[in-house]
Design an enzyme around this catalytic site. Structure first.
Site, PDB file in Angstrom:
ATOM      1  N   LYS A  54       7.935 -28.406   6.722  1.00 38.91           N
ATOM      2  CA  LYS A  54       8.792 -27.726   5.742  1.00 38.91           C
ATOM      3  C   LYS A  54       9.367 -26.440   6.322  1.00 38.91           C
ATOM      4  O   LYS A  54      10.506 -26.071   6.047  1.00 38.91           O
ATOM      5  CB  LYS A  54       8.009 -27.453   4.463  1.00 38.91           C
ATOM      6  CG  LYS A  54       7.612 -28.745   3.778  1.00 38.91           C
ATOM      7  CD  LYS A  54       7.145 -28.530   2.371  1.00 38.91           C
ATOM      8  CE  LYS A  54       6.719 -29.816   1.718  1.00 38.91           C
ATOM      9  NZ  LYS A  54       5.496 -30.416   2.301  1.00 38.91           N
ATOM     10  N   SER A 162      -6.646  -5.551   0.172  1.00 38.14           N
ATOM     11  CA  SER A 162      -6.015  -5.866   1.457  1.00 38.14           C
ATOM     12  C   SER A 162      -5.990  -4.652   2.393  1.00 38.14           C
ATOM     13  O   SER A 162      -5.997  -4.795   3.604  1.00 38.14           O
ATOM     14  CB  SER A 162      -4.597  -6.368   1.205  1.00 38.14           C
ATOM     15  OG  SER A 162      -3.939  -5.512   0.303  1.00 38.14           O
ATOM     16  N   TYR A 163      -5.996  -3.446   1.825  1.00 36.76           N
ATOM     17  CA  TYR A 163      -6.006  -2.239   2.662  1.00 36.76           C
ATOM     18  C   TYR A 163      -7.254  -2.210   3.535  1.00 36.76           C
ATOM     19  O   TYR A 163      -7.178  -1.990   4.737  1.00 36.76           O
ATOM     20  CB  TYR A 163      -5.972  -0.991   1.776  1.00 36.76           C
ATOM     21  CG  TYR A 163      -6.058   0.298   2.568  1.00 36.76           C
ATOM     22  CD1 TYR A 163      -4.915   0.872   3.102  1.00 36.76           C
ATOM     23  CD2 TYR A 163      -7.285   0.922   2.788  1.00 36.76           C
ATOM     24  CE1 TYR A 163      -4.987   2.043   3.841  1.00 36.76           C
ATOM     25  CE2 TYR A 163      -7.375   2.088   3.527  1.00 36.76           C
ATOM     26  CZ  TYR A 163      -6.221   2.645   4.048  1.00 36.76           C
ATOM     27  OH  TYR A 163      -6.298   3.790   4.789  1.00 36.76           O
ATOM     28  N   ARG A 164      -8.387  -2.469   2.932  1.00 40.28           N
ATOM     29  CA  ARG A 164      -9.643  -2.418   3.694  1.00 40.28           C
ATOM     30  C   ARG A 164      -9.704  -3.539   4.733  1.00 40.28           C
ATOM     31  O   ARG A 164     -10.377  -3.424   5.742  1.00 40.28           O
ATOM     32  CB  ARG A 164     -10.832  -2.488   2.725  1.00 40.28           C
ATOM     33  CG  ARG A 164     -12.158  -2.258   3.421  1.00 40.28           C
ATOM     34  CD  ARG A 164     -13.241  -1.798   2.464  1.00 40.28           C
ATOM     35  NE  ARG A 164     -14.522  -1.679   3.142  1.00 40.28           N
ATOM     36  CZ  ARG A 164     -15.549  -2.489   2.957  1.00 40.28           C
ATOM     37  NH1 ARG A 164     -15.472  -3.472   2.074  1.00 40.28           N
ATOM     38  NH2 ARG A 164     -16.674  -2.316   3.640  1.00 40.28           N
ATOM     39  N   ARG A 165      -8.988  -4.628   4.470  1.00 37.82           N
ATOM     40  CA  ARG A 165      -8.951  -5.698   5.467  1.00 37.82           C
ATOM     41  C   ARG A 165      -7.970  -5.378   6.597  1.00 37.82           C
ATOM     42  O   ARG A 165      -7.745  -6.196   7.472  1.00 37.82           O
ATOM     43  CB  ARG A 165      -8.580  -7.041   4.803  1.00 37.82           C
ATOM     44  CG  ARG A 165      -9.570  -7.503   3.739  1.00 37.82           C
ATOM     45  CD  ARG A 165      -9.418  -9.001   3.453  1.00 37.82           C
ATOM     46  NE  ARG A 165      -8.041  -9.398   3.187  1.00 37.82           N
ATOM     47  CZ  ARG A 165      -7.427  -9.310   2.016  1.00 37.82           C
ATOM     48  NH1 ARG A 165      -8.085  -8.863   0.963  1.00 37.82           N
ATOM     49  NH2 ARG A 165      -6.170  -9.681   1.889  1.00 37.82           N
ATOM     50  N   GLY A 171      -0.134  -5.266  -1.821  1.00 42.19           N
ATOM     51  CA  GLY A 171       0.551  -5.579  -3.071  1.00 42.19           C
ATOM     52  C   GLY A 171       0.204  -4.581  -4.165  1.00 42.19           C
ATOM     53  O   GLY A 171       1.008  -4.304  -5.056  1.00 42.19           O
ATOM     54  N   ASP A 172      -1.007  -4.068  -4.111  1.00 38.15           N
ATOM     55  CA  ASP A 172      -1.424  -3.068  -5.093  1.00 38.15           C
ATOM     56  C   ASP A 172      -2.494  -2.196  -4.442  1.00 38.15           C
ATOM     57  O   ASP A 172      -2.787  -2.357  -3.262  1.00 38.15           O
ATOM     58  CB  ASP A 172      -1.956  -3.746  -6.370  1.00 38.15           C
ATOM     59  CG  ASP A 172      -3.229  -4.519  -6.121  1.00 38.15           C
ATOM     60  OD1 ASP A 172      -3.700  -4.558  -4.961  1.00 38.15           O
ATOM     61  OD2 ASP A 172      -3.782  -5.083  -7.084  1.00 38.15           O
ATOM     62  N   ASP A 174      -6.457  -1.019  -4.729  1.00 37.36           N
ATOM     63  CA  ASP A 174      -7.747  -1.350  -5.356  1.00 37.36           C
ATOM     64  C   ASP A 174      -8.763  -0.301  -4.927  1.00 37.36           C
ATOM     65  O   ASP A 174      -9.099  -0.215  -3.757  1.00 37.36           O
ATOM     66  CB  ASP A 174      -8.222  -2.726  -4.876  1.00 37.36           C
ATOM     67  CG  ASP A 174      -7.175  -3.813  -5.089  1.00 37.36           C
ATOM     68  OD1 ASP A 174      -6.944  -4.171  -6.249  1.00 37.36           O
ATOM     69  OD2 ASP A 174      -6.574  -4.278  -4.095  1.00 37.36           O
ATOM     70  N   ASN A 267     -14.120 -14.861  -0.665  1.00 38.83           N
ATOM     71  CA  ASN A 267     -15.069 -14.726  -1.780  1.00 38.83           C
ATOM     72  C   ASN A 267     -15.525 -16.088  -2.266  1.00 38.83           C
ATOM     73  O   ASN A 267     -16.713 -16.325  -2.501  1.00 38.83           O
ATOM     74  CB  ASN A 267     -14.405 -14.006  -2.968  1.00 38.83           C
ATOM     75  CG  ASN A 267     -14.256 -12.519  -2.695  1.00 38.83           C
ATOM     76  OD1 ASN A 267     -14.835 -12.001  -1.753  1.00 38.83           O
ATOM     77  ND2 ASN A 267     -13.468 -11.846  -3.513  1.00 38.83           N
TER      78      ASN A 267
HETATM   79  P1  TTP Z   1      -5.875  -8.255  -5.146  1.00 39.66           P
HETATM   80  O1  TTP Z   1      -5.478  -6.834  -5.210  1.00 39.66           O
HETATM   81  O2  TTP Z   1      -5.206  -9.216  -6.071  1.00 39.66           O
HETATM   82  O3  TTP Z   1      -5.687  -8.845  -3.664  1.00 39.66           O
HETATM   83  P2  TTP Z   1      -5.559  -8.131  -2.256  1.00 39.66           P
HETATM   84  O4  TTP Z   1      -5.830  -6.678  -2.340  1.00 39.66           O
HETATM   85  O5  TTP Z   1      -6.416  -8.921  -1.326  1.00 39.66           O
HETATM   86  O6  TTP Z   1      -4.058  -8.385  -1.835  1.00 39.66           O
HETATM   87  P3  TTP Z   1      -2.744  -7.554  -2.289  1.00 39.66           P
HETATM   88  O7  TTP Z   1      -2.256  -6.852  -1.075  1.00 39.66           O
HETATM   89  O8  TTP Z   1      -1.781  -8.596  -2.735  1.00 39.66           O
HETATM   90  O9  TTP Z   1      -3.137  -6.628  -3.382  1.00 39.66           O
HETATM   91  O10 TTP Z   1      -7.418  -8.382  -5.422  1.00 39.66           O
HETATM   92  C1  TTP Z   1      -8.358  -7.610  -4.705  1.00 39.66           C
HETATM   93  C2  TTP Z   1      -9.522  -8.469  -4.300  1.00 39.66           C
HETATM   94  O11 TTP Z   1     -10.203  -8.986  -5.441  1.00 39.66           O
HETATM   95  C3  TTP Z   1      -9.139  -9.691  -3.497  1.00 39.66           C
HETATM   96  O12 TTP Z   1      -8.947  -9.404  -2.133  1.00 39.66           O
HETATM   97  C4  TTP Z   1     -10.315 -10.572  -3.739  1.00 39.66           C
HETATM   98  C5  TTP Z   1     -10.698 -10.267  -5.169  1.00 39.66           C
HETATM   99  N1  TTP Z   1     -10.104 -11.277  -6.066  1.00 39.66           N
HETATM  100  C6  TTP Z   1     -10.684 -12.530  -6.137  1.00 39.66           C
HETATM  101  O13 TTP Z   1     -11.676 -12.803  -5.462  1.00 39.66           O
HETATM  102  N2  TTP Z   1     -10.113 -13.450  -6.980  1.00 39.66           N
HETATM  103  C7  TTP Z   1      -9.007 -13.201  -7.715  1.00 39.66           C
HETATM  104  O14 TTP Z   1      -8.532 -14.081  -8.458  1.00 39.66           O
HETATM  105  C8  TTP Z   1      -8.406 -11.896  -7.616  1.00 39.66           C
HETATM  106  C9  TTP Z   1      -7.168 -11.549  -8.405  1.00 39.66           C
HETATM  107  C10 TTP Z   1      -8.992 -10.973  -6.792  1.00 39.66           C
HETATM  108 MG    MG Z   2      -4.880  -5.499  -3.726  1.00 41.25          MG
END
Ligand code: TTP
Ligand code: MG
Length: 329
Positions: A54, A162-165, A171-172, A174, A267
């Site tokens: 694709k 995602s920041y810590r990773r 995207g937001d 946490d 997770n």
């Molecule tokens: P998110 O902020 O939704 O994901 P993220 O920080 O990994 O990516 P992004 O840059 O888009 O914000 O959620 C934070 C963490 O919470 C995610 O890494 C893992 C956990 N989580 C789950 O395990 N299951 C879920 O359905 C959601 C929404 C989050």
């Molecule tokens: Mg996040």
């Protein structure tokens, strides 16, 4: 992925396809080069033959042929995907609104019965779509940390997700907060109250999506408090972002960090691994002696055995510790 996401049902094949697309998207996002052919796509880990094909079509034709042949209403799909991208809007509403003839975000803005979250989702729609550069996430983390430390200097505030990773953009935001040796609801709620008041006064928190709740029976128990809202740094050009702030018992900190660092697939794998070993993993910790009956349904809570630190959870599960940047499953 959106297409499969829209038609998936629990346990269906489509559900696994969504997961496969998610994994491929994550892998592609991590690349620092452009994919210009199907062959190149196929070499990327987690990109299988069909997804690579694709991608090849996207590169050579500018579209995906399968979408042309699918027996679904293209306009409906696009409009519903647009509506679902608004914070606070679920699948049922998108269908209802489409059936009523609504097609654009401006159509939604005129609705008299939007929820408070949908109103915020529409108000900050453009800003919330923007990925947040890592440097800005760090800056926002500092604002929250300083406000928390005004109350007690030993409070720990960590940016997770995602920041810590180690992602270059997020995207937001946490954030997880805890105070050494503090587990009780009343003390944690007091920290949350202080933090919210301070950050609202600073003009940093500008809108609330979900506020933590309190009931008296929480006072002497370990309790997690979650705030979800919209924040912005000072300045006229500042972009609004979605922020989640969690205040958690010290005893659960490791389990919460593990959960909120993710990623979600990682997770899921760790929870499955725990279940396969007769244990249970949640954002409160690792529990052993868990009994599962029919359809793997749990019949008891189990006994809490680890969760103060992430490392003790890995040790108890007998798996090698994964650094946050390695938790990209
Ligand atoms: P998110 O902020 O939704 O994901 P993220 O920080 O990994 O990516 P992004 O840059 O888009 O914000 O959620 C934070 C963490 O919470 C995610 O890494 C893992 C956990 N989580 C789950 O395990 N299951 C879920 O359905 C959601 C929404 C989050
Ligand atoms: Mg996040």
């Amino acid at each position: 992925m959106d297409h499969y996401d829209n038609i998936q049902t629990k346990g269906s094949n489509e559900r696994f396809k969504v997961i496969n697309y998610r994994k491929a998207i994550t892998a592609i996002r991590a690349l620092d080069y452009e994919i210009t052919s199907e062959e190149m796509a196929l070499k990327v880990p987690r990109v299988g033959k069909k997804i690579a094909q694709k991608i090849g079509e996207c590169v050579s034709l500018g579209r995906i042929k399968k979408l042309d042949h699918l027996n679904w209403d293209n306009e409906r799909q696009q409009v519903e995907t647009l509506f679902k991208s608004v914070y606070g809007v679920g699948s049922e509403k998108t269908t209802e609104w489409y059936n009523k003839g609504l097609r654009t975000l401006d159509d939604l803005r005129k609705l008299p019965d939007l929820t408070k979250n949908q109103i915020s989702g529409l108000k900050y729609y453009d800003d919330l779509l923007k990925r947040i550069p890592r440097s800005e996430v760090a800056q926002i983390g500092k604002v929250v940390e300083s406000a928390a430390k005004q109350l007690h200097l030993d409070i720990e505030s960590r940016v997770t997700g995602s920041y810590r990773r180690g992602k270059p953009d997020c995207g937001d935001i946490d954030i997880v907060i805890a105070r050494p040796n503090v587990d009780n609801g009343d003390e944690l709620f007091a920290i949350m109250n202080h933090l919210m008041r301070e950050l609202i006064n600073q003009g940093f928190l500008v809108d609330h999506l979900s506020l933590p709740t309190w009931s008296d029976d929480m006072a002497n128990r370990p309790k997690h408090f979650k705030y979800m809202g919209i924040c912005k740094l000072p300045g006229p050009d500042a972009v609004h972002h979605h922020i989640d702030i969690l205040i958690v018992p010290w005893i659960h900190l490791g389990a919460v960090l593990l959960y909120f660092t993710g990623n979600d697939i990682c997770n899921r794998s760790m929870r499955l691994l725990a279940a396969n070993r007769g244990m249970r993993l949640s954002d409160k910790g690792l529990f052993e002696g868990v009994i599962r009956g029919k359809n793997r349904k749990r019949v008891n809570e189990g006994r809490w055995v680890a969760g103060r630190t992430e490392r003790e959870i890995f040790e108890y599960l007998k798996i090698d510790y994964l650094e946050p940047y390695e938790r990209e499953c």
